[in-house]
Structure formats: C-alpha cells, structure tokens
Design an enzyme around this catalytic site. Structure first.
Site, PDB file in Angstrom:
ATOM      1  CG  ASP A 117      -0.164   0.035   2.511  1.00  0.00           C
ATOM      2  OD1 ASP A 117       1.044   0.316   2.486  1.00  0.00           O
ATOM      3  OD2 ASP A 117      -0.766  -0.203   3.561  1.00  0.00           O
ATOM      4  CB  SER A 118       0.419   4.596  -1.109  1.00  0.00           C
ATOM      5  OG  SER A 118      -0.786   4.989  -0.469  1.00  0.00           O
ATOM      6  N   GLY A 119       0.808   3.794   2.189  1.00  0.00           N
ATOM      7  CA  GLY A 119       1.024   4.419   3.483  1.00  0.00           C
ATOM      8  C   GLY A 119      -0.051   5.425   3.863  1.00  0.00           C
ATOM      9  N   GLY A 120      -0.896   5.801   2.925  1.00  0.00           N
ATOM     10  CA  GLY A 120      -1.910   6.824   3.202  1.00  0.00           C
ATOM     11  C   GLY A 120      -2.841   6.446   4.342  1.00  0.00           C
ATOM     12  CE1 TYR A 121      -7.870   2.780   7.171  1.00  0.00           C
ATOM     13  CE2 TYR A 121      -6.082   1.405   7.999  1.00  0.00           C
ATOM     14  CZ  TYR A 121      -7.389   1.847   8.077  1.00  0.00           C
ATOM     15  OH  TYR A 121      -8.213   1.365   9.059  1.00  0.00           O
TER      16      TYR A 121
ATOM     17  CG  ASP B  25      -5.271   6.814  -0.928  1.00  0.00           C
ATOM     18  OD1 ASP B  25      -4.295   6.529  -0.176  1.00  0.00           O
ATOM     19  OD2 ASP B  25      -6.320   6.163  -0.939  1.00  0.00           O
TER      20      ASP B  25
ATOM     21  CD  GLN C 210      -9.972   7.291  -0.632  1.00  0.00           C
ATOM     22  OE1 GLN C 210     -10.991   7.339   0.068  1.00  0.00           O
ATOM     23  NE2 GLN C 210      -8.927   6.515  -0.322  1.00  0.00           N
TER      24      GLN C 210
ATOM     25  N   GLY D 165     -10.869   3.774   1.258  1.00  0.00           N
ATOM     26  CA  GLY D 165     -11.678   4.599   2.144  1.00  0.00           C
ATOM     27  C   GLY D 165     -12.954   3.943   2.627  1.00  0.00           C
TER      28      GLY D 165
ATOM     29  CG  ASP E 134      -5.491  -5.354   2.307  1.00  0.00           C
ATOM     30  OD1 ASP E 134      -5.118  -5.091   3.470  1.00  0.00           O
ATOM     31  OD2 ASP E 134      -6.119  -4.538   1.597  1.00  0.00           O
TER      32      ASP E 134
END
EC number: 2.4.2.29
Lengths: 375, 375
Positions: A93-97, A147, A192, A219, A269
């Site tokens: 993942d990109s780390g945003g969450y 995101d 989103q 999201g 996931d």
C-alpha cells in the site's frame, strides 16, 4: 508477446468474476485474498506456511517498512522478497491509510503529508513521489498511489476536496512510477469519494482518465457499515473497466468478501484472519468459533474437519488449553488455520464462479456464518 | 524377547557414553536432549518442527499440567501424546522442582507437599502416590519419583534430612508405579544430596537399593556454579550402574552439556533453547549471538550457515528486524533454530563418542563458545 503484467478475465457469473493476474514473480488467481505482512512478516506465521495456504500474493505496509527497518535498508539487503523469504508477488500500500490511523501530528498540504512516527516520534515527510520511491526500493510487484484516506463521516464538501487532492496525487504518483518503476511492476489507482455515489463515480472516471493497470476501492470499512460499503463497491465497479483487476482495500469478514465478490471485486487484503487468530477467534467452514469459550474444553473434534489446513486438525480442546494458557502456539495455529480458511474461501469462490453457481455458494456460506457460529 | 523398556550402551569413550533407550513409542538415542514442553507445548514451536530437529523425546511438566488443563482432563481427552500431537516418547518430571520454584505457601510433611497453585491460588496436595497417578493419567513413557528439590545452599544436616525424605518418597513412588504404571513405561529415581559428595553417593546407593530402570541427578543448576555441578555429576555417575540411563535434570548451556556428557550423563532437559529464543538469544555453531545487537542490522549472512535447520537460514538482518519489532516470528525462528542446535550438539556428541574422539570434539565447541560468541 506476453505482457510482463497482465490480467485475464476467465469467467463471469453475473457481476462476480474469476481470472488470473500474471506478474514476473508468478500468477495471482482472482478473486484473491492477500494476507497482510505489515512489518515484513505475516504475523505469527512462517512464510512457507503462508504459501502452503494457497496465497499467491501478500501485502506489505509501506508506512511500517519505511519507519522500520527503512526502505533504503531493505533495498540494500536485496529487497523485501529476499528479506522476508517470500518469492511470490507482493503488493504494497502507499502508506496513506496508516498515516491517518497510526501517525501522530499529521499535517496535509498539496505537496504531501508530514507526520510523526508512532515508533520514535521522528518527523517524516511523505509525498506521492516518495511513496513510489519507497515502494520501488522495497521492490513491490504491485504498488499503490498515495491517497488521502478520507475520514468517516465526511460532508460532501470535505469528501470532494479530499478526493480532488487524491486525484492530483494519483497523477503525480503515476509520473513518479514511470521514472522509477521496474519492468513488470504495476501501479494501481485508488478510488475515494466516501459514501457519495456520484463522488465515487467521479473518482473512478478521473483515475481511468489517468489510466492504471488496476483500480482499488479505498476509504471503506472505516465505520460506514456493511450495506453502505457494498453499495459503494457496486457503484464503483459499475464504472471501472472490465479488463482491469479491482481491489477492495482492508476488507474484511467472510460475509464482506462474498458480498464484494458478488459486486465484481477481484482482490482483498485484511488483517482479520491473523489478528483474530491472535485473539482466540477462528474462522471455520462451520462458522466462527471463540476458542476461549469453556464449551471447547473437552471437545476432541478438530478445529475444522472440512479444512485442508494442518493447523485445523488440532482438537478444539487443545486450542482452548493453549489460548487459556497464553501459549504462542495457540496464536500460531489459529493464524495459520484462519489464513487457510480465507484462501479456501477464495478457491471455492473461484470454482463456483467458473461453474456459474456463485450465488448459491455464497448463500450457503452466509447461512453457516449466521447459524453455525457461536459468537 | 525384547523388553518393552530397555537401555543398550553402545560405546564408551572414557566416561562419555552413547547408547539407545528403547520404549514402545520409539527409540531415544543418547546422549539425548529433551526440549521442554511445560504446558503441553514446546513454546512457540509446532510439534512437527520439534520432531524435525531430531528430538526423540520431550519433557512435560507434571506441576503445570495437573493445574491446567488437569491430569484427569488430559486422560479423558486420550492422554498427553494425543492431546499435544506428539507421538514419540514423553518424560514427565514429578512436580517437585516446580513446587519449590513456582508454588506459593508450600508446606512439606512426611505425607507430601501442600501448596497454592500459582495460577488460581487453589490448594493442592501432592504426594508421591498422587505424582505417579498424575503421570500415569498423562500417559508419560518415563516418569519421575516425587522428590524434594533441596534448596541451595543447604547445611549438611538440612541436605541429609531432605535427602532421607526423598528416599522414602522414592520407595513410595515405586510402589505406586508398580500398581499404576502401564507396560513399557519406566520410573526413574532422583539422586539428591546438594553439594555434599558423600550424600550424593549415599543417595545414589539408596536408590539403587530400591532399584530403578534409570537414575536422574537432581537438585543441581540451582546456584552452585558449573564446577560444583560437574563435580557432583562425577561423584554420582561413578556410583550409578553402567547399564541404566543417567539423566541430569534442568541442565543447561552447551558448555554444561558437554561437561556432563564427559562425566557419563545420557539425558538432559532444559528450557534454555526455547527461553533464549524468546529473548533474542541464539545458539549457533559459531557461538552465542544476541540478535538485538545493532551490529546484525545489515548482516545478510544466515543465522547459522553450519546448521541444518530451515530457521537458521534466515538472515541475521531479518532476525534483528523481527526481534526489534517484537514480532512473534522472531521467537518462532530462534526457538526452532536453538532447539535444532541442541539436537545437533547431541548428534555430533554421539558420533564423536562412537569414534572415540569426544574430548577433541568438546574442546572445539568450547573454543567456539569462548571466542566466537559476541555476548
């Protein structure tokens, strides 16, 4: 000539789909469930056992790995696959969450996000470009755009502003990936739009305009409830192109997965099978079990006679004893059995879709989970 | 006709011995190291992996198992082997040592010992007869007499009084075992006598008078120091019959094991490999390693290139990351690798004894542990 990264849709059964994603590190049969390897380990499991459950791909967390042991260090040590003894594909993942859910003192600007590490308080800057750089250093086969995971609930205006920012970041992520990504690696966009159907559609169309080899629905599972989540999935998959894989992030229970597959999702996931395993909860073909429950104390039946998992062959009495005693083996066995259950759920879903009987299959499982479960 | 339980001494190399114990559940190659499965689990290890390390037998703790899940319950569930998925032999201690070290408010009389459970405070009576009954309910292949583990230090008078009580209990244990033991099961006596050579000899002779198929050396590794421990071992094995296995209880480090093998010991048990594994300590063929140490952070070498253990093939950098992050997989891999190291140490000892070169072998290992270890 075969593309290095490709998706072949094999069969549809109403909106449910089964197919195969091909990557240089191997094929991913969809619908696919990705066990979560947050800190370069699927918690309490040997990587060989994760593979033995039938998992074709696992997920790694950019946020955790960039903080510890650090992306540059992982790259120096030969990349994430080699570091954690996992040769098959990895999605990061990109780390945003995680920035939203774990980090302290975060500040979001057009440029990116600044936050304090939850481990040592260090100040970290994460931009769309840095998120891609980190994922490339890790060597992820499937990468995600940075995101903003829109908090829930959000007003329509907040959701729109957040979504617009995420779309500009998606464009910057793609540009960075074009410079840094290796052949055969893929970058997915993330839809989103909170719980607003028109914003979801707008987000999906904006991403399709930029163009990605796969699309995620982000999201969700943040408190909106199952029906609302499934509604958003349905709105979104109706817009997304058929020939690209669709990934519902961070979801969920067996019931959630079946509902989302029925609405056209290909990838999932979730920490649920491993986290539940560490908290005495089992997912079985006869429903949920809480192994702390005293009713299991003298139950010599295997955890799940229908499962192919070696860990599911241990008696409920023994598992009860282990979790009551706080023994690590309890978490090891339940994590293993749960991940295997999730993989078997995907395998049976794929088979049911291929045979045009997914609705009946899902109904059968949902019935087991409504009546068979004790909790 | 073969006896159901027997010991065959195959070869001596000075005082060091190698042989085979035969039981209905399989053979035990000596010198043997028994991993400790305190609460019906060798902590943080799958039983299949314990077997894969080469362990022929494991130890279960009577004290722990009688408190949780309870001996009658284990019997009802089919016995300890079936309960914990371990088909090979199991030795159970008698609970004497744990009563001394773990239980609260203990009171010792001629009849037995009364203590409070460290789990729920319940009052428990343990007599020599009950200790045998519990071990028979568990279904242990090798059982131990109830003894009083003499506290250290003890005056000669205290040690003598304690020893005499243990000898009377040994006699009662044997009588109970004659009534309750199953064919092929064996009961071992335990030599006490603190650090007094003449008391050790007296205890050994008293037990030999009663007559057991195997003899343990108990009450050591309780603070007396390595040299004193080895001296007591030497005094005791000089008296014990050659044709019975000798078991040094609760010992120890690799150095301790080699020293005791050189003095005629055949069997060991110790929590050290598993407990150390949970505390970031590794035993390897190049010495001890503390994986928390920052020097391992970018060391791509395997934990132990000389080991046959799958867990020892993971890089030191990865293990360092896991233990720094508090990940369960760190404890799982280090426990596995440590138990395997102990088994390989026994296997190489057996081979060296068979070839008449044990002293040189032990010297080589001791040198690695003196110079190779970092801690």
């Amino acid at each position: 000539m075969t593309e290095l990264f490709s998706f072949e849709l094999k069969r549809q059964d109403k909106a449910a789909r089964t197919g195969v994603i091909t990557t240089p590190r191997g094929q991913i049969r969809t619908p696919a469930f990705m066990p979560v390897g947050t800190g370069a380990t699927v918690k309490a499991m040997f990587p060989e056992d994760v593979a033995a459950t039938g998992a074709d791909i696992i997920l790694g967390n950019t946020y955790h790995l960039m903080l510890r042991p650090g992306a540059e260090r992982v790259a120096k040590l030969g990349g994430l696959h080699r570091f954690m003894h996992w040769e098959k594909p990895i999605l990061t993942d990109s780390g945003g969450y995680q920035v939203m859910s774990l980090a302290k003192l975060r500040r979001i600007t057009e440029e990116g996000v600044t936050f304090q590490s939850h481990i040592d308080g260090a100040t970290i800057h994460l931009t769309p470009e840095r998120a891609i750089e980190v994922q490339c250093l890790l060597g992820a086969d499937i990468q995600m755009v940075l995101d903003e995971c829109t908090p829930f609930p959000a007003t329509r205006e907040e959701a729109k502003r957040s979504l617009d920012l995420s779309m500009r970041w998606a464009e910057r992520s793609k540009a960075a990936f074009a410079r840094l990504g290796a052949p055969g690696q893929a970058l997915f966009g993330i839809v989103q739009g909170s719980t607003y159907p028109d914003l979801r559609e707008q987000s999906a169309r904006a991403l399709m305009e930029i163009g990605f080899p796969g699309y995620a629905v982000g999201g969700l599972a943040v408190g909106e409830g199952q029906q609302s989540m499934l509604d958003m999935v349905e709105v979104t998959t109706a817009v997304l192109p058929e020939d690209r894989p669709r990934y519902l992030m961070g979801v969920g229970t067996p019931e959630d997965l079946l509902g989302a597959i029925a609405r056209g999702i290909d990838m999932f996931d979730c920490v649920m099978p491993t986290r539940s395993g560490r908290h005495c909860q089992a997912f079985t073909w006869s429903g949920r079990l809480n192994l702390r429950n005293a009713r299991h104390a003298e139950d010599t039946r295997p955890l799940d006679a229908e499962s192919q998992c070696p860990a599911a062959q241990y008696s409920r009495a023994y598992l009860h004893h282990l979790v009551k005693s706080g023994e690590t083996l309890g978490a090891m066995l339940l994590s293993y059995a749960n991940v295997q259950f999730y993989q078997e759920l995907m395998a049976r879903s794929r088979e049911a879709i291929a045979q045009g009987r997914f609705a009946a299959f899902a109904e059968d499982v949902l019935r087991r989970y409504q009546s068979g479960g004790e909790d």
